[in-house]
Design an enzyme around this catalytic site. Structure first.
Site, PDB file in Angstrom:
ATOM      1  N   ASP A 200      55.871 -34.682  15.989  1.00 46.14           N
ATOM      2  CA  ASP A 200      57.292 -34.981  15.937  1.00 46.14           C
ATOM      3  C   ASP A 200      57.603 -35.689  17.263  1.00 46.14           C
ATOM      4  O   ASP A 200      56.742 -35.750  18.154  1.00 46.14           O
ATOM      5  CB  ASP A 200      58.081 -33.681  15.789  1.00 46.14           C
TER       6      ASP A 200
ATOM      7  N   ASP B 130      61.478 -36.292  18.877  1.00 45.21           N
ATOM      8  CA  ASP B 130      62.667 -35.846  19.598  1.00 45.21           C
ATOM      9  C   ASP B 130      62.609 -34.358  19.908  1.00 45.21           C
ATOM     10  O   ASP B 130      62.427 -33.527  19.015  1.00 45.21           O
ATOM     11  CB  ASP B 130      63.915 -36.151  18.773  1.00 45.21           C
TER      12      ASP B 130
END
Length: 236
Positions: A12, A14
């Site tokens: 991932d 953020d």
């Protein structure tokens, strides 16, 4: 206890690779303030990993904000794009990315971020993002058909397109790094191992009553040991 060995990695972005979640909070609360609203961590926990319009709709419903999702996004975009130019790498991430690259471990990024936002967030951090080349799947890619986490599609598609993995057996050898609860659910639904590295505030908000089943939980990427997952060990 040793973990199941893995052979590929999905990240991932953020709140996991870069400290952009802090910027989202600052900008969002700046916009909400004139309406007498505030984004709490309880609300933010429900936002994490969602596509932009879905996230905006969730926030509006949670705060009873008198805006449409597109109006909210329009207000946020200009401020966020400027803030993204200063986003910083989170501890331990650069070391791991460069280590995996040096040992030719297949890896890719699967992020809910829009491609335009990704370009701004990554432009000043080539040492972090160049090792991935074009192996990046953003949340607004048409191939996802608008499906965001906790739907597993983004991880399944990223594994197929960027890791060459397209079977349940192959996906079981993929390790996903996530900070958000929807991302953990998506990785598990995709049949993958998942290392959860949540913000301490998120953990405090969720308490012990959550139903998440990460393979392992760390407080920082600095605590991650590649050798425990059958990956090449750090040299020091």
């Amino acid at each position: 206890m040793p973990h199941p060995p893995v052979s590929a990695v999905l990240f991932d972005m953020d709140g996991l690779m870069i400290d952009s979640e802090k910027l989202y909070t600052i900008v969002t609360n700046r916009i909400l303030a004139p309406y007498g609203r505030e984004m709490t961590w309880e609300i933010k926990a429900g936002l994490m990993g969602r596509p932009a319009l879905d996230s905006a709709a969730y926030l509006i419903a949670a705060t009873d904000l008198p805006l449409t999702p597109q109006e909210l996004l329009d207000k946020m975009d200009a401020q966020l794009l400027e803030a993204f130019k200063t986003v910083e790498i989170l501890p331990g991430v650069l070391k791991l990315v460069q280590h995996l690259k040096a040992h030719n471990v297949p890896m890719a990024i699967a992020t809910g971020s829009k491609a335009r936002n990704f370009a701004v967030k990554s432009a000043h951090l080539p040492h972090l993002f160049e090792p991935f080349g074009s192996r990046i799947l953003c949340g607004d890619d048409p191939i996802l058909e608008g499906k965001g986490k906790p739907d597993p599609t983004i991880f399944i598609v990223a594994a197929r397109l960027h890791l060459g993995i397209d079977t349940p057996e192959g996906r079981s050898k993929v390790l996903v790094f996530e900070d958000g609860a929807p991302g953990v659910r998506a990785a598990r639904a995709a049949g993958m191992e998942v290392c959860w590295i949540p913000d301490p505030e998120l953990l405090a908000t969720m308490g012990d009553s959550h139903d998440l089943t990460p393979s392992h939980t760390h407080t920082s990427m600095e605590d991650f040991d590649p050798a425990a997952w059958g990956l090449p060990p750090y040299s020091s």
